[in-house]
Structure formats: structure tokens, C-alpha cells
Write a protein that holds these residues in place. Structure first.
Motif, PDB file in Angstrom:
ATOM      1  N   ASN A 184       0.821  -1.224   0.000  1.00 52.12           N
ATOM      2  CA  ASN A 184       0.000   0.000   0.000  1.00 52.12           C
ATOM      3  C   ASN A 184       0.851   1.269   0.000  1.00 52.12           C
ATOM      4  OD1 ASN A 184      -2.264  -1.617   0.050  1.00 52.12           O
ATOM      5  ND2 ASN A 184      -2.388  -1.602   2.286  1.00 52.12           N
ATOM      6  N   GLY A 185       1.895   1.242  -0.827  1.00 50.83           N
ATOM      7  CA  GLY A 185       2.723   2.446  -0.973  1.00 50.83           C
ATOM      8  C   GLY A 185       3.783   2.635   0.090  1.00 50.83           C
ATOM      9  N   ALA A 186       3.763   1.816   1.150  1.00 53.30           N
ATOM     10  CA  ALA A 186       4.773   1.942   2.215  1.00 53.30           C
ATOM     11  C   ALA A 186       5.818   0.828   2.070  1.00 53.30           C
ATOM     12  CB  ALA A 186       4.109   1.856   3.580  1.00 53.30           C
ATOM     13  N   MET A 187       7.061   1.146   2.418  1.00 51.82           N
ATOM     14  CA  MET A 187       8.160   0.174   2.312  1.00 51.82           C
ATOM     15  C   MET A 187       8.428  -0.478   3.662  1.00 51.82           C
ATOM     16  SD  MET A 187       9.331   0.046  -0.746  1.00 51.82           S
ATOM     17  CE  MET A 187       9.112   1.019  -2.233  1.00 51.82           C
ATOM     18  N   TYR A 188       8.491  -1.805   3.656  1.00 56.13           N
ATOM     19  CA  TYR A 188       8.796  -2.532   4.886  1.00 56.13           C
ATOM     20  C   TYR A 188      10.027  -3.397   4.656  1.00 56.13           C
ATOM     21  CZ  TYR A 188       4.047  -1.192   6.154  1.00 56.13           C
ATOM     22  OH  TYR A 188       2.920  -0.470   6.431  1.00 56.13           O
ATOM     23  N   PRO A 189      10.987  -3.394   5.607  1.00 51.20           N
ATOM     24  CA  PRO A 189      12.133  -4.306   5.470  1.00 51.20           C
ATOM     25  C   PRO A 189      11.610  -5.735   5.407  1.00 51.20           C
ATOM     26  CG  PRO A 189      12.475  -2.762   7.279  1.00 51.20           C
ATOM     27  CD  PRO A 189      11.051  -2.598   6.838  1.00 51.20           C
ATOM     28  N   LEU A 190      12.066  -6.481   4.439  1.00 48.75           N
ATOM     29  CA  LEU A 190      11.543  -7.831   4.239  1.00 48.75           C
ATOM     30  C   LEU A 190      11.941  -8.747   5.392  1.00 48.75           C
ATOM     31  CD1 LEU A 190       9.938  -9.204   1.882  1.00 48.75           C
ATOM     32  CD2 LEU A 190      12.055 -10.386   1.441  1.00 48.75           C
ATOM     33  N   LYS A 191      10.962  -9.429   5.976  1.00 49.72           N
ATOM     34  CA  LYS A 191      11.206 -10.345   7.108  1.00 49.72           C
ATOM     35  C   LYS A 191      12.141  -9.692   8.135  1.00 49.72           C
ATOM     36  CE  LYS A 191       9.869 -14.527   4.890  1.00 49.72           C
ATOM     37  NZ  LYS A 191       9.668 -14.028   3.556  1.00 49.72           N
ATOM     38  N   ASN A 192      11.996  -8.379   8.277  1.00 48.84           N
ATOM     39  CA  ASN A 192      12.832  -7.615   9.219  1.00 48.84           C
ATOM     40  C   ASN A 192      14.323  -7.841   9.027  1.00 48.84           C
ATOM     41  OD1 ASN A 192      10.735  -6.258  10.402  1.00 48.84           O
ATOM     42  ND2 ASN A 192      10.310  -7.917  11.819  1.00 48.84           N
ATOM     43  N   GLY A 193      14.723  -8.009   7.787  1.00 48.44           N
ATOM     44  CA  GLY A 193      16.153  -8.044   7.480  1.00 48.44           C
ATOM     45  C   GLY A 193      16.819  -9.383   7.667  1.00 48.44           C
TER      46      GLY A 193
END
Length: 206
Positions: A184-193
Motif C-alpha cells: 500500500n505504498g509503504a516500504m517494509y524491510p523484508l522479514k525484518n532483514g
């Protein structure tokens, strides 16, 4: 006597590893596995054992072979060697104090093996000058913008991480990749890195 000598060298290796980790802390926050500390200490022991100048028990990183740290992977779950296939040139210019990495344009989905769920990535690097005796360091970091992991060719990437010019201390270049998922347009670190690779790609021990 031998046990005492080995103990003091092991302690020195642990301390040296800690300084290196502290210098690279900004990159390591998202790119380290649970056993990284012990693996780094083991590698530091080898560096110290390569010291042919000092007496046993007094051997140290400065007189050892810091170059033995070249290729060290900070994250065994996601190695740089099995994640980033784009050719890169890492360079340590001791005289100028510039620690650089250059990547020619590449196609991300062909040249970066990303974990499932990845939509974006970032190339990160760090140049570090470490005084293992004084336990001090000079470090600078670079990162690209968060880039799409797609079939469009990137522009050339050039990162320069300056340290002290004409330094006489060991110099290190770390290179890594961080993976992101766009929701939804926001970036999240994948599997918290968990799968972010980071490795020492160049080391100049002097």
C-alpha cells in the motif's frame, strides 16, 4: 602457560571483533545472523595467529593478516556471494582515504537473488578505518535510494566512503543489500532483514 597465552589472544580476538562490529553497526543492525559474533571471533583468532612478529600470547591484529577477513559474511542466512551477482569493483585508496564501490548498470531481477516477497532493494556500503589498539575508528556509509527489483536496467552505482587520508590503520570495505516489500505504498524491510547480506569485500591491513 600455553593456555594463558591462548586465552589472552582469544580475548584480544573478541575485542577486535567487537570494535569492527561497532564500526559497522549501522549496517549490521539489519544484516547479521545469531552466530555472527562467534564466527567473527574465530576469524579474528586466525588473523592474530598470522602475526609472525610478536611473541605467543602477545600476537595481535595489527601485526597479523587483517586481509584474512576478506570475504567474511556477516549473515550466514543470506550471503552476499549468493545474493548479488552484478559485477562490482571495490577499491581502497589508502593515499586519498577513499573506500569506494562501483556497479555498472544491471538488470535487478537477473542480478540480485532476492527472497520471496521482495519488491524493492537497496545497495549499502561502508568504509571503515580501525585502530584496534586504541579501540577507535573512522567510518562512513553510503546507500542507494530504495530501488525497484524489476527488469529495468539500473543506472551505474558509485559509492564513496571517505576515511582518513594516508592512514596507517587497517581499512575495510563492507558491501550489502537490503530487501524491502512495498505494501500500500509503504516500504517494509523484508522479514525484518533476516536475509539481508553484508560482507567484507576488500581489506587492506598494511
Amino acid at each position: 602457560q600455553r593456555t594463558r597465552e591462548n586465552g589472552s589472544e582469544f580475548g584480544r580476538a573478541g575485542k577486535a571483533g567487537k570494535i569492527l562490529r561497532t564500526a559497522l553497526r549501522a549496517l549490521l543492525l539489519n544484516s547479521a545472523d545469531g552466530r555472527m559474533v562467534s564466527r567473527l571471533t574465530q576469524r579474528m583468532v586466525k588473523v592474530i595467529q598470522a602475526d609472525l612478529v610478536s611473541e605467543r600470547g602477545l600476537r595481535n591484529v595489527i601485526d597479523g593478516e587483517a586481509e584474512l577477513l576478506t570475504g567474511f559474511e556477516f549473515n550466514i542466512r543470506g550471503k552476499l556471494g549468493t545474493s548479488l551477482f552484478a559485477p562490482f569493483v571495490g577499491l581502497i585508496d589508502r593515499v586519498a582515504g577513499d573506500i569506494t564501490v562501483d556497479l555498472a548498470p544491471f538488470i535487478p531481477i537477473n542480478m540480485i537473488a532476492a527472497p520471496g516477497g521482495t519488491t524493492h532493494y537497496k545497495i549499502i556500503s561502508s568504509g571503515a578505518e580501525i585502530d584496534f589498539e586504541a579501540e577507535t575508528f573512522v567510518v562512513s556509509n553510503s546507500e542507494t535510494a530504495i530501488l525497484p527489483w524489476d527488469a529495468a536496467e539500473t543506472v551505474a552505482i558509485a559509492q564513496t566512503n571517505p576515511v582518513t587520508a594516508a592512514s596507517t590503520k587497517p581499512l575495510f570495505l563492507a558491501l550489502g543489500v537490503e530487501f524491502y516489500q512495498q505494501v500500500n505504498g509503504a516500504m517494509y524491510p523484508l522479514k525484518n532483514g533476516a536475509f539481508n547480506p553484508l560482507a567484507l569485500v576488500q581489506v587492506s591491513g598494511l
